[in-house]
Design a protein around this motif. Structure first.
Motif, PDB file in Angstrom:
ATOM      1  N   TYR A  25      47.347  44.407  25.201  1.00  0.00           N
ATOM      2  CA  TYR A  25      46.444  43.715  24.480  1.00  0.00           C
ATOM      3  C   TYR A  25      46.030  42.440  24.851  1.00  0.00           C
ATOM      4  O   TYR A  25      44.804  42.405  25.091  1.00  0.00           O
ATOM      5  N   LEU A  26      46.885  41.582  25.337  1.00  0.00           N
ATOM      6  CA  LEU A  26      46.462  40.328  25.955  1.00  0.00           C
ATOM      7  C   LEU A  26      45.602  40.265  27.166  1.00  0.00           C
ATOM      8  O   LEU A  26      44.756  39.734  27.599  1.00  0.00           O
ATOM      9  N   TYR A  27      46.412  41.190  28.212  1.00  0.00           N
ATOM     10  CA  TYR A  27      45.648  41.290  29.342  1.00  0.00           C
ATOM     11  C   TYR A  27      44.279  42.276  29.200  1.00  0.00           C
ATOM     12  O   TYR A  27      43.232  41.614  29.823  1.00  0.00           O
ATOM     13  N   GLY A  28      43.926  42.963  27.983  1.00  0.00           N
ATOM     14  CA  GLY A  28      42.386  43.457  27.833  1.00  0.00           C
ATOM     15  C   GLY A  28      41.620  42.498  27.334  1.00  0.00           C
ATOM     16  O   GLY A  28      40.559  42.306  27.511  1.00  0.00           O
ATOM     17  N   VAL A  29      42.259  41.637  26.457  1.00  0.00           N
ATOM     18  CA  VAL A  29      41.389  40.451  25.897  1.00  0.00           C
ATOM     19  C   VAL A  29      40.954  39.448  27.064  1.00  0.00           C
ATOM     20  O   VAL A  29      39.891  39.192  27.052  1.00  0.00           O
ATOM     21  N   ALA A  30      41.918  39.092  27.692  1.00  0.00           N
ATOM     22  CA  ALA A  30      41.479  38.376  28.949  1.00  0.00           C
ATOM     23  C   ALA A  30      40.654  38.917  29.817  1.00  0.00           C
ATOM     24  O   ALA A  30      39.744  38.153  30.342  1.00  0.00           O
ATOM     25  N   GLY A  31      40.648  40.111  29.990  1.00  0.00           N
ATOM     26  CA  GLY A  31      39.728  40.946  30.767  1.00  0.00           C
ATOM     27  C   GLY A  31      38.310  41.038  30.443  1.00  0.00           C
ATOM     28  O   GLY A  31      37.602  40.901  30.934  1.00  0.00           O
ATOM     29  N   LEU A  32      38.174  41.207  28.902  1.00  0.00           N
ATOM     30  CA  LEU A  32      36.899  41.305  28.401  1.00  0.00           C
ATOM     31  C   LEU A  32      36.353  39.886  28.521  1.00  0.00           C
ATOM     32  O   LEU A  32      34.924  39.743  28.808  1.00  0.00           O
ATOM     33  N   VAL A  33      36.971  38.868  28.127  1.00  0.00           N
ATOM     34  CA  VAL A  33      36.606  37.546  28.248  1.00  0.00           C
ATOM     35  C   VAL A  33      36.020  37.200  29.609  1.00  0.00           C
ATOM     36  O   VAL A  33      34.902  36.685  30.021  1.00  0.00           O
ATOM     37  N   PHE A  34      36.878  37.413  30.577  1.00  0.00           N
ATOM     38  CA  PHE A  34      36.496  37.382  32.028  1.00  0.00           C
ATOM     39  C   PHE A  34      35.185  38.064  32.591  1.00  0.00           C
ATOM     40  O   PHE A  34      34.435  37.809  33.125  1.00  0.00           O
ATOM     41  N   ALA A  42      36.555  44.070  34.078  1.00  0.00           N
ATOM     42  CA  ALA A  42      37.439  43.872  32.993  1.00  0.00           C
ATOM     43  C   ALA A  42      38.835  44.267  33.364  1.00  0.00           C
ATOM     44  O   ALA A  42      39.925  43.678  32.931  1.00  0.00           O
ATOM     45  N   ALA A  43      38.933  45.629  34.007  1.00  0.00           N
ATOM     46  CA  ALA A  43      40.394  45.880  34.348  1.00  0.00           C
ATOM     47  C   ALA A  43      40.764  45.174  35.650  1.00  0.00           C
ATOM     48  O   ALA A  43      41.890  45.123  35.535  1.00  0.00           O
ATOM     49  N   LEU A  44      39.980  44.844  36.473  1.00  0.00           N
ATOM     50  CA  LEU A  44      40.524  44.212  37.799  1.00  0.00           C
ATOM     51  C   LEU A  44      40.390  42.611  37.808  1.00  0.00           C
ATOM     52  O   LEU A  44      40.022  42.185  38.810  1.00  0.00           O
ATOM     53  N   TRP A  45      40.283  42.194  36.770  1.00  0.00           N
ATOM     54  CA  TRP A  45      40.032  40.848  36.497  1.00  0.00           C
ATOM     55  C   TRP A  45      41.029  39.916  37.231  1.00  0.00           C
ATOM     56  O   TRP A  45      40.238  38.876  37.902  1.00  0.00           O
ATOM     57  N   PRO A  46      42.145  39.859  37.638  1.00  0.00           N
ATOM     58  CA  PRO A  46      42.799  39.212  38.341  1.00  0.00           C
ATOM     59  C   PRO A  46      42.557  38.945  40.019  1.00  0.00           C
ATOM     60  O   PRO A  46      42.670  38.071  40.382  1.00  0.00           O
ATOM     61  N   LEU A  47      42.056  40.127  40.234  1.00  0.00           N
ATOM     62  CA  LEU A  47      41.641  40.238  41.681  1.00  0.00           C
ATOM     63  C   LEU A  47      40.032  39.590  41.879  1.00  0.00           C
ATOM     64  O   LEU A  47      40.127  38.604  42.854  1.00  0.00           O
ATOM     65  N   LEU A  48      39.350  39.791  41.130  1.00  0.00           N
ATOM     66  CA  LEU A  48      38.062  39.220  41.004  1.00  0.00           C
ATOM     67  C   LEU A  48      38.003  37.757  40.835  1.00  0.00           C
ATOM     68  O   LEU A  48      37.306  36.977  41.246  1.00  0.00           O
ATOM     69  N   LEU A  49      39.107  37.208  39.883  1.00  0.00           N
ATOM     70  CA  LEU A  49      39.178  35.845  39.571  1.00  0.00           C
ATOM     71  C   LEU A  49      39.567  34.973  40.743  1.00  0.00           C
ATOM     72  O   LEU A  49      39.110  33.997  41.142  1.00  0.00           O
ATOM     73  N   ARG A  50      40.731  35.585  41.721  1.00  0.00           N
ATOM     74  CA  ARG A  50      40.980  35.039  42.956  1.00  0.00           C
ATOM     75  C   ARG A  50      40.077  35.198  43.848  1.00  0.00           C
ATOM     76  O   ARG A  50      39.837  34.127  44.344  1.00  0.00           O
TER      77      ARG A  50
END
Length: 80
Positions: free
Chosen positions: A14-23, A55-63
């Motif tokens: 849930y937290l991963y999904g919320v962070a992904g939506l915000v990102f 939203a799903a791949l947000w850690p890679l795109l954020l980097r």
């Protein structure tokens, strides 16, 4: 015990999904232009299409967004 592990897993997803939506909201509106030169001037339809993936791949795109890498690196293999 298994119930507690399952609950923790669901909360983590849930937290991963919320962070992904915000990102994804921030990335689709401003960030995609910084890491992909082909996205400059793209329309709303393109941004709607990339929203779920960002939203799903947000850690890679954020980097990539933080590092300022504009384009992916050139592939180097013995066949070129």
């Amino acid at each position: 015990m298994y119930e507690r592990v399952a609950t923790l897993l669901v909360h983590a997803l849930y937290l991963y999904g919320v962070a992904g939506l915000v990102f994804a909201i921030a990335f689709v509106t401003t960030g995609v232009k910084r890491i992909d030169s082909q996205a400059i001037g793209s329309g709303v339809a393109f941004r709607v299409l990339i929203f779920p993936g960002s939203a799903a791949l947000w850690p890679l795109l954020l980097r990539r967004w933080i590092s300022g890498t504009a384009e992916p690196p050139e592939e180097r293999n013995p066949h070129r």
